[in-house]
Motif scaffolding. Structure first.
Motif, mmCIF file in Angstrom:
data_model
loop_
_atom_site.group_PDB
_atom_site.id
_atom_site.type_symbol
_atom_site.label_atom_id
_atom_site.label_comp_id
_atom_site.label_asym_id
_atom_site.label_seq_id
_atom_site.Cartn_x
_atom_site.Cartn_y
_atom_site.Cartn_z
ATOM 1 N N ILE A 23 -27.388 -15.692 -30.373
ATOM 2 C CA ILE A 23 -28.560 -15.179 -29.670
ATOM 3 C C ILE A 23 -29.840 -15.433 -30.457
ATOM 4 O O ILE A 23 -30.945 -15.421 -29.900
ATOM 5 N N GLY A 24 -29.689 -15.725 -31.724
ATOM 6 C CA GLY A 24 -30.864 -16.043 -32.534
ATOM 7 C C GLY A 24 -31.535 -17.338 -32.114
ATOM 8 O O GLY A 24 -32.694 -17.580 -32.461
ATOM 9 N N GLN A 25 -30.823 -18.169 -31.364
ATOM 10 C CA GLN A 25 -31.407 -19.416 -30.882
ATOM 11 C C GLN A 25 -32.275 -19.208 -29.645
ATOM 12 O O GLN A 25 -32.992 -20.125 -29.223
ATOM 13 N N ALA A 26 -32.176 -18.036 -29.035
ATOM 14 C CA ALA A 26 -32.939 -17.778 -27.819
ATOM 15 C C ALA A 26 -34.417 -17.597 -28.143
ATOM 16 O O ALA A 26 -34.767 -16.982 -29.153
ATOM 17 N N PRO A 27 -35.315 -18.118 -27.303
ATOM 18 C CA PRO A 27 -36.750 -17.949 -27.553
ATOM 19 C C PRO A 27 -37.167 -16.506 -27.333
ATOM 20 O O PRO A 27 -36.547 -15.783 -26.545
ATOM 21 N N PRO A 28 -38.194 -16.044 -28.002
ATOM 22 C CA PRO A 28 -38.667 -14.670 -27.810
ATOM 23 C C PRO A 28 -39.017 -14.432 -26.343
ATOM 24 O O PRO A 28 -39.704 -15.234 -25.710
ATOM 25 N N GLY A 29 -38.508 -13.337 -25.803
ATOM 26 C CA GLY A 29 -38.787 -12.994 -24.415
ATOM 27 C C GLY A 29 -38.003 -13.800 -23.405
ATOM 28 O O GLY A 29 -38.191 -13.625 -22.207
ATOM 29 N N GLY A 30 -37.105 -14.694 -23.865
ATOM 30 C CA GLY A 30 -36.360 -15.532 -22.935
ATOM 31 C C GLY A 30 -34.866 -15.453 -23.135
ATOM 32 O O GLY A 30 -34.142 -16.413 -22.855
#
Length: 503
Positions: A23-30
């Protein structure tokens, strides 16, 4: 030790064994979009094959250390596109995978484009005329089918009435009275395999009668409908359509003895045949002309009041055709046809010799859904979904297709977009979009005369994400064929004089 301190001591890992998600690869807010995209990609490449079960939302949320609502929303997005289905205690199961798309072959120009675009697979299909097939009421259909089967006798499995099962003809008469203002006796209803067969039967009857070999059609109008009439041996005569609907004066001048039109929601422009034109048309029919009313998309309306059917105003001069293809699914091949008394015997005979009648079981199931009110509940449900998707497409067009004019947004399952004054060919635009994996219909397919280039874009069958991505790809294709560079923020605004036409 407190729970918060215990979690802190566990380290900062944000991974999951399931699909090796991080989940750390997910963009902020996305995060929700990221998770939904990862799951969608895993289904597409076979990592999650059809029949596999997703982790419980609570379990996956715990592994990713996110809220359960985030995971539930990601699962819901896949459910809306028909890729997964919640099965109660059985969990969330993968039920469908998109076709694997390779680079599409070169598209031939002009003549071969129609067949090529229909046959070539794509990532995103914006073709018109397709409803939200993921919304098909499977549970209600299955329950109705079980009740129907439980009540059938052995004799009911024999050949049925070629005109249609009496139960469905009665249900259709009630449906038309409630929803279209048409008063019809069940004996007047002929059950057909969709509007396509209705047109084929009428073409055969008119051709054999010899009274109307030339039939007027709307221009622009449905290519498929025109092909049905031509195959039936009739000669289509184009009559222009403007912002008021079919030009009745041009119809009179054409000399055609019959006319096919879509007065409630003209395909493809979306305009409604206005009051003055309706009166003129009914006057033409009273003088001996025959109107074939394809009640296309009449039930799918969002920003306008219902429009009365022509059949309700002049039964003796109007053939009326409708179906559940856009409300439930084209695969059912169920529709109905009402004709003036002078044509009833010939049409019923044509249906008998065509196929001995539609399959009875499906007719009885549909009759039960109509009688129970389930079909109207389904209509209200899909209207809400279609409206949301239409709104997404309108916003995407405004941003991604500068200078485009949108027509017919108040109802239906598609939008017509024109590029007035643009020096492009819409067939070239459709081919360029296909190169990007997006399928759309060029407006020129449905024209017999001249007119501005354009596209016909269906929004009912796709997810909101697919709609946004598809329109963005169309914007890229438009820049490519018109020789433009990158579109600036200023260029994204519609040019002066452009407007959304809510016809």
């Amino acid at each position: 030790m407190s729970r918060s301190k215990e979690r802190a001591n566990q380290g900062s890992t944000t991974g999951s064994d399931f699909l090796q998600l991080d989940i750390g690869q997910a963009p902020p807010g996305g995060r929700t979009d990221w998770l939904a995209d990862r799951l969608r990609a895993a289904i597409a490449d076979g990592t999650l094959p059809v029949g596999s079960r997703l982790p419980a939302s609570r379990v996956l949320a715990g592994e990713l250390r996110v809220s359960r609502g985030l995971v539930t929303e990601a699962y819901q997005r896949l459910a809306e596109t028909g890729q997964v289905s919640g099965r109660g205690r059985g969990g969330t199961v993968v039920v469908a995978a998109p076709p694997r798309v390779t680079t599409p072959p070169p598209v031939p120009a002009r003549g071969g484009l129609v067949d090529a675009l229909r046959a070539v697979p794509c990532r995103i299909d914006l073709s018109p005329g397709v409803p939200d097939l993921t919304a098909f009421p499977r549970t209600a259909w299955l329950q109705a089918e079980r009740r129907v089967l439980a009540g059938l006798t052995p004799a009911d499995f024999g050949y049925g009435n070629p005109q249609g099962a009496p139960a469905l003809r009665t249900a259709v008469a009630g449906w038309l009275a409630r929803n279209r203002g048409i008063r019809a006796d069940p004996d007047e209803v002929v059950i057909v395999a969709g509007v396509a067969q209705a047109l084929g039967l009428l073409a055969q009857v008119l051709r054999d009668d010899g009274a109307a070999r030339r039939i007027a059609v709307e221009d622009p109008g449905s290519l498929g409908a025109r092909q049905q009439l031509e195959y039936g041996g009739l000669e289509p005569v184009p009559v222009p359509v403007d912002e008021h609907g079919l030009d009745v004066a041009a119809l009179r001048a054409s000399g055609a003895g019959a006319v096919l039109l879509t007065p409630a929601h003209q395909f493809p422009t979306g305009v409604v045949l206005d009051g003055e034109r309706r009166r003129d048309l009914l006057g033409w029919a009273a003088d001996g002309g025959l109107v074939i009313e394809d009640d296309y998309d009449a039930e799918h309306r969002y920003d306008r009041a219902p429009v009365p059917a022509l059949r309700a105003l002049l039964p003796e001069g109007v053939c009326y055709a409708g179906s559940v293809s856009k409300l439930l699914a084209p695969a059912l091949r169920l529709g109905w046809l009402l004709v003036p008394p002078r044509l009833a015997e010939a049409v019923t005979a044509a249906k008998r010799y065509a196929d001995l009648g539609n399959p009875v079981l499906a007719q009885l199931v549909l009759a039960r859904l109509m009688d129970s009110g389930e079909l109207e509940r389904h209509l209200r449900f899909v209207r809400r979904r279609h409206r949301r998707r239409r709104d997404v497409m309108l916003r995407a067009i405004a941003e991604r297709l500068p200078g485009a004019r949108v027509h017919g947004a108040a109802a239906g399952l598609h939008l017509m977009v024109t590029f007035d004054g643009a020096a492009i060919e819409d067939t070239a635009l459709a081919a360029a979009a296909l190169d990007l994996g997006v399928k759309a219909h060029p407006l020129s397919w449905h024209r017999l005369g001249a007119g501005p280039p354009g596209l016909i874009l269906g929004y009912a069958a796709g997810s909101t994400g697919d709609i946004e991505e598809g329109i963005a790809a169309l914007g890229t294709a438009l820049r490519k064929i018109s020789g433009r560079g990158k579109v600036s923020g200023r260029e994204r605004q519609p040019r002066p004089g452009s407007r959304v036409v809510r016809g």
